[in-house]
Design a protein around this motif. Structure first.
Motif, short mmCIF file in Angstrom:
data_model
loop_
_atom_site.label_atom_id
_atom_site.label_comp_id
_atom_site.label_asym_id
_atom_site.label_seq_id
_atom_site.Cartn_x
_atom_site.Cartn_y
_atom_site.Cartn_z
N VAL A 159 4.82 -17.61 9.86
CA VAL A 159 4.58 -16.50 8.94
C VAL A 159 3.56 -15.57 9.57
O VAL A 159 2.47 -15.98 9.96
CB VAL A 159 4.07 -17.01 7.57
N ASP A 160 3.94 -14.30 9.70
CA ASP A 160 3.11 -13.30 10.36
C ASP A 160 2.04 -12.79 9.40
O ASP A 160 2.36 -12.30 8.30
CB ASP A 160 4.00 -12.14 10.83
N VAL A 161 0.79 -12.87 9.80
CA VAL A 161 -0.32 -12.42 8.96
C VAL A 161 -0.20 -10.93 8.66
O VAL A 161 -0.52 -10.48 7.57
CB VAL A 161 -1.69 -12.72 9.63
N GLU A 162 0.32 -10.16 9.61
CA GLU A 162 0.44 -8.72 9.39
C GLU A 162 1.45 -8.41 8.28
O GLU A 162 1.29 -7.42 7.56
CB GLU A 162 0.80 -8.01 10.68
N GLU A 163 2.48 -9.25 8.12
CA GLU A 163 3.40 -9.07 7.00
C GLU A 163 2.68 -9.33 5.68
O GLU A 163 2.90 -8.64 4.69
CB GLU A 163 4.60 -10.01 7.12
N LEU A 164 1.80 -10.32 5.68
CA LEU A 164 1.02 -10.61 4.49
C LEU A 164 0.07 -9.45 4.19
O LEU A 164 -0.13 -9.09 3.02
CB LEU A 164 0.24 -11.91 4.66
N VAL A 165 -0.49 -8.85 5.22
CA VAL A 165 -1.38 -7.71 5.03
C VAL A 165 -0.61 -6.54 4.44
O VAL A 165 -1.11 -5.84 3.54
CB VAL A 165 -2.06 -7.31 6.37
N GLY A 166 0.62 -6.34 4.89
CA GLY A 166 1.45 -5.27 4.33
C GLY A 166 1.67 -5.46 2.84
O GLY A 166 1.51 -4.53 2.04
N ALA A 167 2.02 -6.69 2.46
CA ALA A 167 2.22 -6.99 1.04
C ALA A 167 0.91 -6.86 0.29
O ALA A 167 0.87 -6.34 -0.84
CB ALA A 167 2.79 -8.40 0.88
N GLY A 168 -0.18 -7.31 0.89
CA GLY A 168 -1.48 -7.22 0.25
C GLY A 168 -1.93 -5.79 0.05
O GLY A 168 -2.58 -5.46 -0.96
N THR A 169 -1.56 -4.91 0.97
CA THR A 169 -1.90 -3.50 0.84
C THR A 169 -1.19 -2.89 -0.36
O THR A 169 -1.77 -2.08 -1.09
CB THR A 169 -1.56 -2.74 2.14
N VAL A 170 0.04 -3.31 -0.60
CA VAL A 170 0.75 -2.87 -1.80
C VAL A 170 -0.01 -3.32 -3.05
O VAL A 170 -0.16 -2.57 -4.01
CB VAL A 170 2.20 -3.41 -1.81
N GLY A 171 -0.53 -4.55 -3.02
CA GLY A 171 -1.33 -5.04 -4.12
C GLY A 171 -2.62 -4.25 -4.30
O GLY A 171 -3.05 -3.98 -5.43
N LEU A 172 -3.24 -3.85 -3.20
CA LEU A 172 -4.45 -3.03 -3.27
C LEU A 172 -4.15 -1.67 -3.89
O LEU A 172 -4.90 -1.19 -4.74
CB LEU A 172 -5.07 -2.87 -1.88
N ILE A 173 -3.07 -1.06 -3.48
CA ILE A 173 -2.67 0.23 -4.05
C ILE A 173 -2.43 0.09 -5.55
O ILE A 173 -2.87 0.92 -6.35
CB ILE A 173 -1.43 0.79 -3.33
N ASP A 174 -1.77 -1.00 -5.93
CA ASP A 174 -1.52 -1.27 -7.35
C ASP A 174 -2.85 -1.43 -8.09
O ASP A 174 -3.02 -0.93 -9.20
CB ASP A 174 -0.66 -2.53 -7.49
N ALA A 175 -3.80 -2.12 -7.47
CA ALA A 175 -5.11 -2.31 -8.08
C ALA A 175 -5.83 -0.97 -8.25
O ALA A 175 -6.44 -0.71 -9.30
CB ALA A 175 -5.96 -3.26 -7.24
N LEU A 176 -5.75 -0.11 -7.25
CA LEU A 176 -6.37 1.22 -7.35
C LEU A 176 -5.75 2.02 -8.49
O LEU A 176 -6.46 2.73 -9.21
CB LEU A 176 -6.22 1.98 -6.03
N ASP A 177 -4.44 1.89 -8.67
CA ASP A 177 -3.74 2.62 -9.72
C ASP A 177 -4.08 2.11 -11.12
O ASP A 177 -4.15 2.89 -12.07
CB ASP A 177 -2.22 2.54 -9.53
N LYS A 178 -4.28 0.80 -11.25
CA LYS A 178 -4.40 0.20 -12.57
C LYS A 178 -5.81 -0.22 -12.98
O LYS A 178 -6.01 -0.69 -14.09
CB LYS A 178 -3.47 -1.01 -12.66
N TYR A 179 -6.76 -0.06 -12.10
CA TYR A 179 -8.13 -0.51 -12.39
C TYR A 179 -8.74 0.30 -13.53
O TYR A 179 -8.69 1.52 -13.55
CB TYR A 179 -8.99 -0.39 -11.14
#
Length: 158
Positions: free
Chosen positions: A44-64
């Motif tokens: 499992v590539d850590v960079e793929e996890l970072v990509g998915a995590g960045t989507v989560g961060l954007i979602d957090a910025l939108d909904k905080y």
């Protein structure tokens, strides 16, 4: 839809602030991705996890909402981890029930192999799991079926 020049000028500072917030919290995304990756196979590539995590961060910025949670980093970490786990679930070809059965079987067989110094038979595994021999055989069939279904999917993709 075309935005007027004045609308674009007004949104530019907001976009810059959003980009700054995103960049400021990217180390948190990497931290969570590395934590999750430690419990995964090396394939499992850590960079793929970072990509998915960045989507989560954007979602957090939108909904905080400050009124609901006064610490953005704590809120964002939950959203980041959730997005990463969602991505991993999408990538996982084996149903959770089959994975749980395989985990139970592997644990019982490993425990017995250590204790007995040999491979355990079906009745011994059944005794450790507290189920019948027929149930152990069905569990094995379910796991094998799930693994074969994946092999067929992989072969069809070639």
């Amino acid at each position: 839809m075309n935005a007027s020049p004045s609308t674009l000028q007004k949104s530019a500072p907001r976009n810059a602030a959003r980009a700054a917030e995103l960049n400021a919290h990217l180390p948190l995304v990497w931290k969570v991705a590395r934590q999750v990756a430690r419990r995964l196979p090396s394939s499992v590539d850590v960079e793929e996890l970072v990509g998915a995590g960045t989507v989560g961060l954007i979602d957090a910025l939108d909904k905080y909402e400050v009124a609901r949670c006064d610490r953005f980093a704590g809120y964002a970490e939950i959203r980041i981890r959730g997005a990463i786990l969602d991505q991993l679930r999408e990538m996982d070809w084996m149903p959770r029930s089959a994975r749980n059965k395989r985990k139970q079987l592997d644990a019982a067989q490993s425990q017995l192999a250590n204790k007995l110094g040999r491979s355990a038979d079906v009745s011994e595994v059944a005794e450790v799991l507290g189920v019948s021999s027929e149930t152990v055989q069905k569990m094995r069939r379910d796991v094998i079926s799930a693994e074969r279904a994946n092999d067929v999917d992989v072969d069809a993709g070639d």
